[in-house]
Write a protein that holds these residues in place. Structure first.
Motif, short mmCIF file in Angstrom:
data_model
loop_
_atom_site.label_atom_id
_atom_site.label_comp_id
_atom_site.label_asym_id
_atom_site.label_seq_id
_atom_site.Cartn_x
_atom_site.Cartn_y
_atom_site.Cartn_z
N GLU A 61 2.95 2.37 2.27
CA GLU A 61 2.81 2.97 3.60
C GLU A 61 4.14 2.90 4.35
OE1 GLU A 61 -1.49 1.92 5.30
OE2 GLU A 61 -0.46 0.16 4.52
N ASP A 97 -7.80 11.69 16.76
CA ASP A 97 -8.43 11.50 15.44
C ASP A 97 -7.43 11.73 14.32
OD1 ASP A 97 -10.87 10.85 16.58
OD2 ASP A 97 -11.64 12.91 16.48
N ASN A 137 0.81 -1.23 0.00
CA ASN A 137 0.00 0.00 0.00
C ASN A 137 0.83 1.27 0.00
OD1 ASN A 137 -2.35 -1.56 0.11
ND2 ASN A 137 -2.25 -1.66 2.34
N LYS A 187 -5.37 8.57 13.97
CA LYS A 187 -6.18 7.48 13.41
C LYS A 187 -6.36 7.66 11.91
CE LYS A 187 -8.42 6.48 17.73
NZ LYS A 187 -9.57 6.69 18.57
N LYS A 188 -6.39 8.92 11.47
CA LYS A 188 -6.54 9.21 10.04
C LYS A 188 -5.30 8.75 9.26
CE LYS A 188 -8.50 12.90 7.19
NZ LYS A 188 -8.80 11.97 6.14
N GLU A 244 -3.80 6.01 9.66
CA GLU A 244 -4.04 4.60 9.35
C GLU A 244 -5.11 4.46 8.26
OE1 GLU A 244 -3.29 1.83 13.02
OE2 GLU A 244 -4.52 3.53 13.66
N THR A 245 -6.19 5.19 8.38
CA THR A 245 -7.27 5.07 7.39
C THR A 245 -6.87 5.64 6.04
OG1 THR A 245 -8.34 7.10 8.16
CG2 THR A 245 -9.11 5.04 9.13
N ASP A 246 -5.95 6.59 6.03
CA ASP A 246 -5.47 7.18 4.77
C ASP A 246 -4.31 6.39 4.15
OD1 ASP A 246 -7.32 9.20 5.05
OD2 ASP A 246 -5.87 10.74 5.62
N ASN A 247 -4.00 5.24 4.72
CA ASN A 247 -2.89 4.40 4.25
C ASN A 247 -1.55 5.14 4.26
OD1 ASN A 247 -4.52 2.15 3.86
ND2 ASN A 247 -4.97 2.70 1.76
#
Length: 148
Positions: free
Chosen positions: A35, A61, A33, A64-65, A67-70
């Motif tokens: 990352e 937050d 990915n 955490k973003k 991780e969600t944004d790769n």
């Protein structure tokens, strides 16, 4: 007898493989990915700076973003002391192996940003002085400057 010996060898071999399971999985995910890997060494129930790091930065937050944004794959190598917080023997062994490789001085908290090959790009000894927003921005800047 041959079957018992084979079974014992398989168990020993499987335990050796598991010792780096999270890191190897993180390297593969990071490579697939594009990352980075953020590895954090903490004492979740005894290290006050570690607790603050998790509360103010890792739990934010903004983080955490990542991780969600790769942007990052996050690994927490925790070393709790209280009996009620003890980890499984496999996870203890894996965390100890990670510490041998990346934190031989036993610094807590110690946070390392790695590329997908496991090369250290940046490290933070102790509680980072920046807030979550600045910490996350620094990681994003490092990722943006990488040739992944």
């Amino acid at each position: 007898m041959k079957t018992i010996f084979s079974a014992i060898l398989m168990v020993v071999f499987a335990m050796g493989i598991h010792a780096q399971n999270r890191l190897e999985n993180a390297k593969k995910q990071a490579s697939d990915n594009k990352e980075l890997i953020l590895l954090n060494f903490s004492g979740s129930d005894w290290c006050i700076p570690c607790i603050k790091l998790h509360k103010n930065i890792i739990g934010s937050d903004e983080f955490k973003k990542l991780e969600t944004d790769n942007v990052v794959v996050y690994i927490n190598a925790d070393f709790p002391r209280n009996k009620k917080n003890q980890l499984s023997p496999e996870l203890k062994k894996e965390n100890a192996s990670l510490a041998d490789q990346y934190n031989p001085k036993g610094i807590f908290p110690y946070t390392i940003l790695l590329n997908s090959d496991g090369k250290i790009l940046k490290s933070w000894e102790g509680l980072p002085s920046e807030n979550a927003t600045v910490f996350v921005r620094e990681i994003r800047d490092i990722k943006d400057n990488q040739k992944l």
